[in-house]
Design an enzyme around this catalytic site. Structure first.
Site, mmCIF file in Angstrom:
data_model
loop_
_atom_site.group_PDB
_atom_site.id
_atom_site.type_symbol
_atom_site.label_atom_id
_atom_site.label_comp_id
_atom_site.label_asym_id
_atom_site.label_seq_id
_atom_site.Cartn_x
_atom_site.Cartn_y
_atom_site.Cartn_z
ATOM 1 N N ASN A 14 0.896 -1.016 -0.232
ATOM 2 C CA ASN A 14 -0.160 0.277 -0.043
ATOM 3 C C ASN A 14 0.820 1.398 -0.328
ATOM 4 O O ASN A 14 1.284 1.660 1.451
ATOM 5 C CB ASN A 14 -1.263 0.237 0.940
ATOM 6 C CG ASN A 14 -1.903 1.368 1.544
ATOM 7 O OD1 ASN A 14 -1.533 2.397 0.294
ATOM 8 N ND2 ASN A 14 -2.417 0.620 2.087
ATOM 9 N N ARG A 79 -2.538 -2.062 -3.491
ATOM 10 C CA ARG A 79 -3.882 -1.274 -3.326
ATOM 11 C C ARG A 79 -3.584 -0.452 -4.687
ATOM 12 O O ARG A 79 -2.071 0.017 -4.633
ATOM 13 C CB ARG A 79 -3.385 -0.558 -1.722
ATOM 14 C CG ARG A 79 -5.134 0.181 -1.828
ATOM 15 C CD ARG A 79 -4.907 0.991 -0.767
ATOM 16 N NE ARG A 79 -6.185 1.521 -0.603
ATOM 17 C CZ ARG A 79 -5.988 3.386 -0.003
ATOM 18 N NH1 ARG A 79 -4.743 3.435 0.717
ATOM 19 N NH2 ARG A 79 -7.164 3.959 0.507
ATOM 20 N N HIS A 168 -12.680 3.349 -0.636
ATOM 21 C CA HIS A 168 -12.422 2.017 1.110
ATOM 22 C C HIS A 168 -13.326 1.265 0.167
ATOM 23 O O HIS A 168 -13.895 0.426 0.872
ATOM 24 C CB HIS A 168 -13.654 3.313 1.782
ATOM 25 C CG HIS A 168 -12.722 4.201 2.507
ATOM 26 N ND1 HIS A 168 -12.892 4.983 3.148
ATOM 27 C CD2 HIS A 168 -11.271 4.179 2.938
ATOM 28 C CE1 HIS A 168 -12.112 5.600 3.886
ATOM 29 N NE2 HIS A 168 -10.764 5.501 3.662
ATOM 30 N N ARG A 229 -10.232 16.569 6.422
ATOM 31 C CA ARG A 229 -11.365 16.118 5.172
ATOM 32 C C ARG A 229 -12.653 17.028 5.095
ATOM 33 O O ARG A 229 -13.176 16.311 6.711
ATOM 34 C CB ARG A 229 -11.186 15.366 4.223
ATOM 35 C CG ARG A 229 -9.799 15.355 3.898
ATOM 36 C CD ARG A 229 -10.395 13.443 2.730
ATOM 37 N NE ARG A 229 -8.905 13.340 2.412
ATOM 38 C CZ ARG A 229 -8.747 11.544 2.346
ATOM 39 N NH1 ARG A 229 -10.122 11.174 2.495
ATOM 40 N NH2 ARG A 229 -7.689 11.003 2.488
ATOM 41 N N GLU A 372 -8.598 -4.734 4.965
ATOM 42 C CA GLU A 372 -8.385 -4.387 3.877
ATOM 43 C C GLU A 372 -7.172 -5.256 3.283
ATOM 44 O O GLU A 372 -6.943 -5.277 2.079
ATOM 45 C CB GLU A 372 -7.827 -3.042 3.396
ATOM 46 C CG GLU A 372 -8.898 -1.783 4.145
ATOM 47 C CD GLU A 372 -9.081 -0.518 3.500
ATOM 48 O OE1 GLU A 372 -8.068 0.022 4.483
ATOM 49 O OE2 GLU A 372 -9.461 0.280 2.454
#
Ligand code: AMP
Length: 390
Positions: A14, A79, A168, A229, A372
């Protein structure tokens, strides 16, 4: 039965803008053999660049007898944040696929460049090995047009690829399935609202295993309030900052992505610290929490209406798995929607998937740890390394 030499291990990479996270998983039993992170890429004291970072990963694994040269290694899974409309499933990486991912950089300028570099370096290190790109957007490719389209001029939207992609996706896919498993039901029969609340945060509405709506959009900026964010805001805020505030595009991009959300509201982006400050009566921390929870409730309500029938609401990622306060506040008083929490179950800490709703609740509320990396490893192995037929 002629695949004796084929390995069963998958290395998951990742590659972020300033870090590379890795896990080595043996798919024979899905055990984690190694994991780690190389941080502060490009900063003083850190790796100079992604090439050096990946070489560090290789050295760390080699030092444990798990080197990249091992015949046990079956594939590398990467990823990749943005797959655009082209990549809607895990994809075996070729030169052409890599070029395709690079073409998507304008859609994900903060994320895809690091993913591309990670792929390039890993292919240099092991050119013979199958490498697979697993896209954060792919699970949301099933969004109906009504949910994926923004209501702007169609020609303009199509010309610039403007639509809701969602992110996601590996987490939403993994957690929606794991939630069905927790309920002892077939994913095809279960409607789930997944609330992925980490430093980034997103909600999705999953009907019978198929994603039908999600809170993130063209980029991961839309939707829920996140660590740094803003999530949803009136797009005219941007014009206002340009016209009245004299701010430039990059400055506004940084403001909304890096200096907003919980951090912007109270100066902290970690829910643990916000909880501590709230306990001391800190007003800014309380406001940040309240804005965060209010937005979350709006999405729970909206996705309840989108799904029509909700069987489960699943909380996952750093905040979702650990903050009983957020879970409790987000679903407080929703008995008329069939949601009744059990405060005692909700307060119990744990690492396993578990129910936190009352037995009387029509909608099951679950805490489901996400994974993940395992999802990426499964996708990678299925595509690249599983024995091919008879
Ligand atoms: P993630 O992106 O999934 O790693 O989530 C990271 C975020 O989870 C952190 O920024 C914290 O806000 C939050 N978090 C982690 N542990 C806890 C905890 N014990 N209680 C509340 N929030 C937590």
């Amino acid at each position: 039965m002629s695949t004796a030499a084929r390995g069963t291990r998958v290395l998951v990479l990742n590659s972020g803008s300033s870090s590379v996270k890795y896990q080595l998983i043996d798919m024979a039993d899905e055990q984690r053999l190694a994991s780690g992170v190389v941080e502060r890429i490009g900063e003083p004291g850190g790796a100079a660049d992604h090439t050096e970072a990946l070489r560090t990963v290789a050295v760390e694994l080699g030092g444990r007898g798990l080197g990249l040269d091992s015949p046990e290694l079956a594939a590398v899974g990467h990823r990749v944040v943005h797959g655009g409309t082209r990549f809607t499933a895990p994809t075996l990486i070729t030169d052409e696929v890599l070029a395709g991912i690079e073409e998507l950089v304008p859609l994900a300028p903060l994320h895809n460049p690091a993913n591309v570099t990670g792929i390039r370096v890993a292919r240099e290190l092991r050119p013979d090995l199958p490498q697979v790109a697993v896209f954060d957007t792919a699970f949301h490719a099933t969004l109906p047009e009504a949910a994926a389209r923004y209501a702007i001029d169609t020609a303009t939207a199509d010309r610039y690829g403007i639509r809701r992609y969602g992110f996601h996706g590996t987490s939403h896919a993994y957690v929606s399935r794991a939630t069905a498993a927790l309920l002892g039901r077939d994913p095809a029969d279960v409607n789930v609202i997944v609330l992925h609340l980490g430093n980034g945060a997103s909600a999705s509405a999953v009907r019978g295993g198929v994603c039908v709506d999600t809170s993130m959009g063209l980029t991961p900026l839309e939707g829920l309030v996140m660590g740094t964010r803003s999530g949803d805001l009136d797009p005219a805020v941007v014009f206002h900052l340009q016209r009245v505030g004299g701010m430039g595009t990059d400055e506004i991009d940084r403001l909304l992505n890096k200096r907003s959300g919980l951090l912007g509201l109270c100066g902290d982006n970690d829910m643990r610290e916000i909880g501590r400050r709230m306990a001391e009566g800190d007003k800014a921390a309380q406001l940040a929490f309240d804005v965060y929870v209010h937005r979350l409730r709006r999405y729970v309500g909206a996705f309840t209406a989108v799904l029509g029938r909700v069987d489960a609401i699943a909380f996952t990622a750093g905040v979702g798995e650990n903050s009983a306060a957020v879970r409790g506040a987000a679903l407080f008083g929703l008995d008329s929607l069939g949601v009744t929490m059990d405060p005692v179950r909700n307060a119990v800490r744990g690492h396993a998937a578990r129910l936190v709703s009352a037995d009387s609740s029509r909608v099951a509320v679950a805490v489901v740890p996400t994974d993940e990396e395992l999802e990426i490893a499964r996708d990678t192995y299925a595509l690249a390394a599983a024995p091919q037929g008879g």
